[in-house]
Design a protein around this motif. Structure first.
Motif, PDB file in Angstrom:
ATOM      1  N   ASN A 163      -6.659 -29.145  18.461  1.00  0.00           N
ATOM      2  CA  ASN A 163      -7.112 -30.269  19.296  1.00  0.00           C
ATOM      3  C   ASN A 163      -7.973 -29.849  20.484  1.00  0.00           C
ATOM      4  O   ASN A 163      -8.498 -30.706  21.200  1.00  0.00           O
ATOM      5  CB  ASN A 163      -5.908 -31.088  19.789  1.00  0.00           C
ATOM      6  CG  ASN A 163      -4.944 -30.265  20.642  1.00  0.00           C
ATOM      7  OD1 ASN A 163      -5.330 -29.568  21.564  1.00  0.00           O
ATOM      8  ND2 ASN A 163      -3.641 -30.366  20.335  1.00  0.00           N
ATOM      9  N   ALA A 164      -8.133 -28.530  20.699  1.00  0.00           N
ATOM     10  CA  ALA A 164      -8.991 -27.987  21.765  1.00  0.00           C
ATOM     11  C   ALA A 164      -8.627 -28.510  23.159  1.00  0.00           C
ATOM     12  O   ALA A 164      -9.446 -28.492  24.068  1.00  0.00           O
ATOM     13  CB  ALA A 164     -10.467 -28.270  21.460  1.00  0.00           C
ATOM     14  N   GLY A 165      -7.399 -29.000  23.288  1.00  0.00           N
ATOM     15  CA  GLY A 165      -6.957 -29.488  24.594  1.00  0.00           C
ATOM     16  C   GLY A 165      -7.175 -30.968  24.823  1.00  0.00           C
ATOM     17  O   GLY A 165      -6.848 -31.490  25.893  1.00  0.00           O
ATOM     18  N   TYR A 166      -7.729 -31.664  23.829  1.00  0.00           N
ATOM     19  CA  TYR A 166      -7.945 -33.109  23.980  1.00  0.00           C
ATOM     20  C   TYR A 166      -6.609 -33.852  23.919  1.00  0.00           C
ATOM     21  O   TYR A 166      -5.610 -33.323  23.422  1.00  0.00           O
ATOM     22  CB  TYR A 166      -8.900 -33.617  22.895  1.00  0.00           C
ATOM     23  CG  TYR A 166     -10.348 -33.323  23.213  1.00  0.00           C
ATOM     24  CD1 TYR A 166     -11.109 -34.199  23.989  1.00  0.00           C
ATOM     25  CD2 TYR A 166     -10.954 -32.146  22.774  1.00  0.00           C
ATOM     26  CE1 TYR A 166     -12.427 -33.921  24.308  1.00  0.00           C
ATOM     27  CE2 TYR A 166     -12.280 -31.858  23.084  1.00  0.00           C
ATOM     28  CZ  TYR A 166     -13.007 -32.753  23.852  1.00  0.00           C
ATOM     29  OH  TYR A 166     -14.303 -32.467  24.180  1.00  0.00           O
ATOM     30  N   PRO A 167      -6.578 -35.094  24.410  1.00  0.00           N
ATOM     31  CA  PRO A 167      -5.314 -35.834  24.508  1.00  0.00           C
ATOM     32  C   PRO A 167      -4.867 -36.456  23.192  1.00  0.00           C
ATOM     33  O   PRO A 167      -4.821 -37.673  23.043  1.00  0.00           O
ATOM     34  CB  PRO A 167      -5.626 -36.907  25.564  1.00  0.00           C
ATOM     35  CG  PRO A 167      -7.088 -37.142  25.431  1.00  0.00           C
ATOM     36  CD  PRO A 167      -7.674 -35.787  25.105  1.00  0.00           C
ATOM     37  N   THR A 168      -4.534 -35.622  22.233  1.00  0.00           N
ATOM     38  CA  THR A 168      -4.004 -36.125  20.969  1.00  0.00           C
ATOM     39  C   THR A 168      -2.514 -36.452  21.127  1.00  0.00           C
ATOM     40  O   THR A 168      -1.867 -36.031  22.093  1.00  0.00           O
ATOM     41  CB  THR A 168      -4.164 -35.080  19.861  1.00  0.00           C
ATOM     42  OG1 THR A 168      -3.389 -33.921  20.217  1.00  0.00           O
ATOM     43  CG2 THR A 168      -5.624 -34.689  19.664  1.00  0.00           C
ATOM     44  N   LYS A 169      -1.996 -37.162  20.170  1.00  0.00           N
ATOM     45  CA  LYS A 169      -0.566 -37.496  20.185  1.00  0.00           C
ATOM     46  C   LYS A 169       0.278 -36.219  20.190  1.00  0.00           C
ATOM     47  O   LYS A 169       1.238 -36.090  20.948  1.00  0.00           O
ATOM     48  CB  LYS A 169      -0.228 -38.362  18.974  1.00  0.00           C
ATOM     49  CG  LYS A 169       1.200 -38.882  18.931  1.00  0.00           C
ATOM     50  CD  LYS A 169       1.360 -39.843  17.754  1.00  0.00           C
ATOM     51  CE  LYS A 169       2.753 -40.489  17.760  1.00  0.00           C
ATOM     52  NZ  LYS A 169       3.822 -39.523  17.423  1.00  0.00           N
ATOM     53  N   MET A 170      -0.100 -35.258  19.345  1.00  0.00           N
ATOM     54  CA  MET A 170       0.645 -33.998  19.265  1.00  0.00           C
ATOM     55  C   MET A 170       0.634 -33.256  20.603  1.00  0.00           C
ATOM     56  O   MET A 170       1.664 -32.736  21.054  1.00  0.00           O
ATOM     57  CB  MET A 170       0.046 -33.103  18.182  1.00  0.00           C
ATOM     58  CG  MET A 170       0.629 -31.711  18.131  1.00  0.00           C
ATOM     59  SD  MET A 170      -0.324 -30.583  17.106  1.00  0.00           S
ATOM     60  CE  MET A 170       0.551 -29.045  17.420  1.00  0.00           C
ATOM     61  N   HIS A 171      -0.538 -33.224  21.233  1.00  0.00           N
ATOM     62  CA  HIS A 171      -0.658 -32.498  22.506  1.00  0.00           C
ATOM     63  C   HIS A 171       0.232 -33.137  23.566  1.00  0.00           C
ATOM     64  O   HIS A 171       0.967 -32.452  24.280  1.00  0.00           O
ATOM     65  CB  HIS A 171      -2.127 -32.497  22.947  1.00  0.00           C
ATOM     66  CG  HIS A 171      -2.397 -31.610  24.125  1.00  0.00           C
ATOM     67  ND1 HIS A 171      -3.631 -31.523  24.716  1.00  0.00           N
ATOM     68  CD2 HIS A 171      -1.588 -30.772  24.845  1.00  0.00           C
ATOM     69  CE1 HIS A 171      -3.575 -30.668  25.720  1.00  0.00           C
ATOM     70  NE2 HIS A 171      -2.353 -30.212  25.824  1.00  0.00           N
ATOM     71  N   ARG A 172       0.189 -34.448  23.658  1.00  0.00           N
ATOM     72  CA  ARG A 172       0.979 -35.114  24.688  1.00  0.00           C
ATOM     73  C   ARG A 172       2.475 -35.014  24.402  1.00  0.00           C
ATOM     74  O   ARG A 172       3.291 -34.877  25.327  1.00  0.00           O
ATOM     75  CB  ARG A 172       0.528 -36.573  24.815  1.00  0.00           C
ATOM     76  CG  ARG A 172      -0.760 -36.683  25.648  1.00  0.00           C
ATOM     77  CD  ARG A 172      -1.119 -38.104  25.968  1.00  0.00           C
ATOM     78  NE  ARG A 172      -1.882 -38.162  27.209  1.00  0.00           N
ATOM     79  CZ  ARG A 172      -2.945 -38.946  27.401  1.00  0.00           C
ATOM     80  NH1 ARG A 172      -3.377 -39.715  26.415  1.00  0.00           N
ATOM     81  NH2 ARG A 172      -3.565 -38.963  28.557  1.00  0.00           N
ATOM     82  N   GLU A 173       2.850 -35.061  23.148  1.00  0.00           N
ATOM     83  CA  GLU A 173       4.268 -34.891  22.811  1.00  0.00           C
ATOM     84  C   GLU A 173       4.738 -33.489  23.200  1.00  0.00           C
ATOM     85  O   GLU A 173       5.865 -33.312  23.682  1.00  0.00           O
ATOM     86  CB  GLU A 173       4.489 -35.151  21.327  1.00  0.00           C
ATOM     87  CG  GLU A 173       4.407 -36.628  20.963  1.00  0.00           C
ATOM     88  CD  GLU A 173       4.571 -36.876  19.472  1.00  0.00           C
ATOM     89  OE1 GLU A 173       4.470 -35.904  18.684  1.00  0.00           O
ATOM     90  OE2 GLU A 173       4.793 -38.045  19.087  1.00  0.00           O
ATOM     91  N   ALA A 174       3.866 -32.492  23.010  1.00  0.00           N
ATOM     92  CA  ALA A 174       4.225 -31.120  23.384  1.00  0.00           C
ATOM     93  C   ALA A 174       4.369 -30.990  24.895  1.00  0.00           C
ATOM     94  O   ALA A 174       5.254 -30.270  25.381  1.00  0.00           O
ATOM     95  CB  ALA A 174       3.168 -30.151  22.863  1.00  0.00           C
TER      96      ALA A 174
END
Length: 200
Positions: A163-174
């Protein structure tokens, strides 16, 4: 077909950035001066290309450019001066990193702030109109992706290699589970208050 030149100056540099909307990592800018009569049938806005195409085009740009440079502003700098000013900072670092001083700048977008004496024009969606801006778009995106992949070796739980640091669902859940890192932008809304605002 993208155009080779806007100003008529031979040493015209295209400027673009990547990573403004990310929750983590630097904002990266690139400046590229291409030959005045440059042609490339595949070079385009990096957002219109897949990763393999961007990597192949990066090789062409690095080989063909008269001059190129990449600059960045760190997450700490983004938090200190805000993302817009940090983007200008990264752009200035790229411009000043060029091995040849540009006679004119064409900057992707509708705003640019500089103390440089070099004349410039902002071009909305310029990465889809001019080859040098498209080339800068490709360099900024690929160099930033490489940076985030390296960081993912240490912080694998955030999926930055995808995701390169973008605000994806996975990133925010992490972020919700593991908290933040020194590479997260603390001035950004890392976790929305309403679950439905999390990007799918």
């Amino acid at each position: 077909m993208l155009l080779p030149n806007y100003s008529g100056y031979t040493l015209e540099a295209g400027i673009d950035e990547a990573g403004r909307g990310c929750l983590a990592g630097p904002v990266v800018a690139a400046a590229v001066i291409l030959p005045a009569d440059y042609k490339h049938s595949l070079l385009n806005d990096s957002k219109q290309l897949n990763r393999k195409q961007r990597e192949l085009l990066r090789e062409d740009v690095l080989k063909d450019a008269v001059a190129w440079a990449v600059g960045e502003a760190s997450p700490a700098e983004i938090d200190e001066v805000n993302i817009l000013n940090a983007t200008y900072l990264a752009m200035h670092r790229a411009i000043q990193g060029l091995s040849l001083p540009p006679a004119y700048l064409i900057v992707d977008g509708n705003r640019f702030k500089t103390t440089l004496a070099t004349p410039y024009t902002c071009i909305v969606k310029g990465d889809g109109k001019y080859l040098s801006i498209a080339a800068a778009s490709v360099l900024a995106k690929t160099f930033r992706d490489d940076c985030m992949c390296r960081l993912a070796d240490t912080f694998g739980m955030y999926g930055w290699e995808q995701n390169a640091g973008y605000p994806t669902k996975m990133h925010r859940e992490a972020i919700a589970i593991h908290g933040t890192t020194p590479y997260h932008r603390q001035s950004f809304t890392l976790l929305p208050k309403q679950p439905e605002l999390v990007n799918k």
